[in-house]
Design an enzyme around this catalytic site. Structure first.
Site, PDB file in Angstrom:
ATOM      1  CB  CYS A   1      10.362  -0.326   2.828  1.00 13.36           C
ATOM      2  SG  CYS A   1      11.100   0.251   1.310  1.00 13.36           S
TER       3      CYS A   1
ATOM      4  NE  ARG B   1      -3.613  -2.856   3.924  1.00 13.02           N
ATOM      5  CZ  ARG B   1      -2.483  -3.116   4.550  1.00 13.02           C
ATOM      6  NH1 ARG B   1      -1.760  -2.134   5.035  1.00 13.02           N
ATOM      7  NH2 ARG B   1      -2.078  -4.337   4.691  1.00 13.02           N
TER       8      ARG B   1
ATOM      9  CG  PHE C   1      -0.284   0.491   2.480  1.00 13.45           C
ATOM     10  CD1 PHE C   1      -0.211   1.856   2.778  1.00 13.45           C
ATOM     11  CD2 PHE C   1       0.313  -0.399   3.375  1.00 13.45           C
ATOM     12  CE1 PHE C   1       0.430   2.310   3.930  1.00 13.45           C
ATOM     13  CE2 PHE C   1       0.951   0.042   4.517  1.00 13.45           C
ATOM     14  CZ  PHE C   1       1.017   1.394   4.789  1.00 13.45           C
TER      15      PHE C   1
HETATM   16  P1  NAD Z   1       1.510  -6.531   3.151  1.00 12.35           P
HETATM   17  O1  NAD Z   1       2.527  -7.617   3.247  1.00 12.35           O
HETATM   18  O2  NAD Z   1       0.400  -6.513   4.116  1.00 12.35           O
HETATM   19  O3  NAD Z   1       0.811  -6.575   1.693  1.00 12.35           O
HETATM   20  C1  NAD Z   1       1.558  -6.597   0.509  1.00 12.35           C
HETATM   21  C2  NAD Z   1       0.760  -7.335  -0.557  1.00 12.35           C
HETATM   22  O4  NAD Z   1       0.551  -8.690  -0.140  1.00 12.35           O
HETATM   23  C3  NAD Z   1      -0.616  -6.736  -0.825  1.00 12.35           C
HETATM   24  O5  NAD Z   1      -0.846  -6.742  -2.209  1.00 12.35           O
HETATM   25  C4  NAD Z   1      -1.551  -7.673  -0.076  1.00 12.35           C
HETATM   26  O6  NAD Z   1      -2.806  -7.786  -0.696  1.00 12.35           O
HETATM   27  C5  NAD Z   1      -0.827  -9.002  -0.130  1.00 12.35           C
HETATM   28  N1  NAD Z   1      -1.115  -9.839   1.048  1.00 12.35           N
HETATM   29  C6  NAD Z   1      -1.363  -9.396   2.316  1.00 12.35           C
HETATM   30  N2  NAD Z   1      -1.573 -10.445   3.134  1.00 12.35           N
HETATM   31  C7  NAD Z   1      -1.447 -11.564   2.382  1.00 12.35           C
HETATM   32  C8  NAD Z   1      -1.544 -12.958   2.673  1.00 12.35           C
HETATM   33  N3  NAD Z   1      -1.817 -13.405   3.898  1.00 12.35           N
HETATM   34  N4  NAD Z   1      -1.354 -13.828   1.672  1.00 12.35           N
HETATM   35  C9  NAD Z   1      -1.068 -13.395   0.427  1.00 12.35           C
HETATM   36  N5  NAD Z   1      -0.978 -12.087   0.098  1.00 12.35           N
HETATM   37  C10 NAD Z   1      -1.147 -11.181   1.062  1.00 12.35           C
HETATM   38  O7  NAD Z   1       2.324  -5.156   3.135  1.00 12.35           O
HETATM   39  P2  NAD Z   1       1.735  -3.671   3.205  1.00 12.35           P
HETATM   40  O8  NAD Z   1       1.214  -3.429   4.577  1.00 12.35           O
HETATM   41  O9  NAD Z   1       0.860  -3.416   2.048  1.00 12.35           O
HETATM   42  O10 NAD Z   1       3.065  -2.817   2.976  1.00 12.35           O
HETATM   43  C11 NAD Z   1       3.935  -2.453   4.012  1.00 12.35           C
HETATM   44  C12 NAD Z   1       5.103  -3.406   4.109  1.00 12.35           C
HETATM   45  O11 NAD Z   1       5.814  -3.437   2.873  1.00 12.35           O
HETATM   46  C13 NAD Z   1       6.124  -2.969   5.142  1.00 12.35           C
HETATM   47  O12 NAD Z   1       6.574  -4.110   5.825  1.00 12.35           O
HETATM   48  C14 NAD Z   1       7.246  -2.352   4.313  1.00 12.35           C
HETATM   49  O13 NAD Z   1       8.496  -2.349   4.917  1.00 12.35           O
HETATM   50  C15 NAD Z   1       7.208  -3.217   3.111  1.00 12.35           C
HETATM   51  N6  NAD Z   1       7.825  -2.597   1.956  1.00 12.35           N
HETATM   52  C16 NAD Z   1       9.020  -3.071   1.533  1.00 12.35           C
HETATM   53  C17 NAD Z   1       9.658  -2.480   0.457  1.00 12.35           C
HETATM   54  C18 NAD Z   1      10.960  -3.018  -0.049  1.00 12.35           C
HETATM   55  O14 NAD Z   1      11.342  -2.719  -1.183  1.00 12.35           O
HETATM   56  N7  NAD Z   1      11.669  -3.811   0.731  1.00 12.35           N
HETATM   57  C19 NAD Z   1       9.069  -1.394  -0.187  1.00 12.35           C
HETATM   58  C20 NAD Z   1       7.831  -0.928   0.275  1.00 12.35           C
HETATM   59  C21 NAD Z   1       7.218  -1.546   1.349  1.00 12.35           C
END
Ligand code: NAD
Length: 498
Positions: free
Chosen positions: A280, A176, A148
């Protein structure tokens, strides 16, 4: 109430089953419903993408690049519109939302170099009368699952290179804030992308699992939290796909006694509280070296934090950061703050009672600063993803370095110092993927690559830059000899080139 759609074969398509709420985080209102795709819906979309992909792969790379060139023009044309839609669903400030679009746009600009980036290798006369060459070919249908917190940038990091390489791309954005990904797909069509090459399938775990199990999808790129990254990596690999997953972070900023304290404090304010800490690459742990440095840093940070302006994006440039994305995010952050207090950290700035007149139902979280945090506390161990900065005091450079190295995450880090030797030692020894020297958020530009180490990255190759063209293609190597060279008769052993 707006009813959002999927984007399939160049058109908006309504969902047929479950939906999720999309908030306006500033007001707390549910402003839209997003459809959540079923496995059957996802599989049908993939089949359409597979039909469209061969013709796109056969379109020469210059023509594919021209679509991206036009897309860049359209992104610039619609920049304000995109940023507004982004702020309204995500909550980040308007200038920050523009930055989100801009950092994606820059990766598209890089991808315009596809004709050059896809050139293969050629060896003339590898043996007598034999030429050898390698080419990079598209994988077919590939997918991206995105978080998100950067609803414009990260989808573009994924679909830009994938499509430039000749693949068809299935995007499963965060449920979201799904509006901007849909708008990007519309613009790609306007730019001349054939239908079926970029599909946006909204959904949750069911759609993600369908992607991971679909036999046509060759590769999956994921960005999100670490537990989901690990899950997707395991299931995708078990199903024989090429998978790269980027996870969460706990980024440390080491402040040496010789650092410019004003500069370090300014950097911590922007990197710790910008975008409400929902980055992140946010700095969540300040690590001063020496008690004097720690005291000086607190003295510099407190007045700066007290001046922070928290508000809705509609308040314009006058706001430093906005609300967090959902009520659940707010609850999690405040729960962790409470755990910090309970476990003995010193809450120097307490934002728990923050409330904004007229926006009492919004998901605003006031800024927090903890001092004397220790590695056994939950606020140190967990990614808070909110406007909460923790200070861990250390007595030496080695202790500070070890702290960052022992942390399970390895996304980004920074050191603030005037000493070149210390900075060089740090950049060489640290086991973290992206490192800043007097730069608090060292996000690499589009033509370098982005990726964390340890629990912040799973799989091979980074995002954007040259790595992305490797990830979205596979190498084929041809050894060619023309008939005049076949006069010798059959060969039964492994041939050595003559
Ligand atoms: P999230 O893991 O909740 O969701 C990411 C994606 O996974 C979404 O598309 C969501 O629909 C899907 N998802 C969620 N739960 C799932 C499940 N149980 N099974 C399968 N798919 C599922 O992450 P978020 O809250 O959207 O984003 C924030 C997180 O992303 C933070 O931890 C942040 O550090 C990380 N992030 C990392 C980077 C990077 O490059 N390392 C960049 C941006 C964000």
């Amino acid at each position: 109430m707006q009813e959002l759609t999927h984007w399939i074969n160049g058109e908006h398509v309504k969902g047929s089953g479950r939906t999720a709420d999309v908030y306006n985080p500033a007001t707390g209102e549910v402003q839209a419903k997003v459809p959540l795709a079923s496995k059957d819906e996802l599989d049908a979309v993939v089949a359409k993408a597979a039909e469209a992909q061969p013709a796109w792969a056969a379109t020469n790379p210059q023509r594919r690049a021209r679509v991206l060139m036009e897309f860049v023009r359209l992104l610039n044309r619609d920049m304000d519109k995109l940023a507004e839609a982004l702020s309204k669903e995500h909550g980040k400030t308007f200038p920050d939302a523009k930055g989100d679009v801009q950092r994606g746009l820059e990766v598209i600009e890089f991808c315009i170099g596809a004709p050059h980036l896809l050139k293969g290798d050629f060896t003339d006369s590898a043996g007598r009368g034999i030429d050898m060459y390698s080419m990079r070919q598209a994988l077919g249908v590939v997918a991206g699952i995105t978080p998100f917190n950067f609803p414009a940038m990260i989808p573009m990091w994924k679909f830009g290179p994938a499509i430039a390489c000749g693949n068809a791309f299935i995007l499963k954005p965060s449920e979201r804030d799904p509006s901007v990904p849909l708008m990007l797909a519309e613009l790609m069509k306007e730019a001349g992308l054939p239908d079926g090459i970029l599909q946006v399938v909204n959904g949750d775990k069911e759609a993600v699992d369908a992607i991971l199990d679909n036999e046509t999808i060759q590769a999956v790129g994921f960005v999100g939290s670490t537990p989901i990254a690990e899950y997707i990596y395991g299931r995708g690999c078990a199903n024989g796909k090429r998978v790269q997953c980027f996870g969460g972070a706990k980024n440390h900023m080491i402040v040496m006694p010789d650092a410019d304290m004003d500069q370090a404090a300014d950097a911590l304010i922007g990197a710790g509280y910008g975008a409400a800490g929902e980055r992140c690459m946010a700095i969540s742990v300040a690590v001063p070296v020496g008690q004097k440095t720690a005291d000086a840093l607190i003295d510099k940070l407190v007045p700066r934090i007290e001046k922070l302006k928290v508000g809705p994006y509609t308040a314009g440039d006058d706001v430093d950061y906005g609300p967090v994305v959902t009520p659940q995010a707010k609850e999690k952050i405040l729960g962790l703050v409470q755990s910090g207090v309970d476990q003995g950290a010193e809450l120097v700035v307490d934002g728990r009672d923050f409330s904004l007149q007229g926006y009492e139902d919004g998901f605003f979280v006031g800024p927090h600063l903890f001092d004397r945090v220790t590695p056994d506390m939950d606020i140190y161990k967990q990614e808070i993803f909110g406007p909460v900065l923790s200070q861990v005091r250390t007595d030496s450079y080695e202790e500070a370095l070890k702290l960052a190295m022992d942390n399970e995450y390895g996304n980004g880090t920074a050191i603030f110092t005037r000493d070149g030797d210390t900075a060089r030692d740090f950049t060489n020894r640290i086991n973290i993927g992206m490192v800043g020297v007097n730069v608090p958020i060292p996000v690499p530009l589009a033509y370098h690559t982005f990726g964390g180490w340890k629990k912040s990255g799973f799989g091979d190759l980074n995002q954007h830059g040259p790595d992305s063209f490797k990830f979205y293609t596979r190498t084929k190597t041809v050894t060619a000899r023309w008939p005049s060279g076949l006069k010798e008769g059959g060969e039964f052993h492994f041939k050595q080139m003559e």
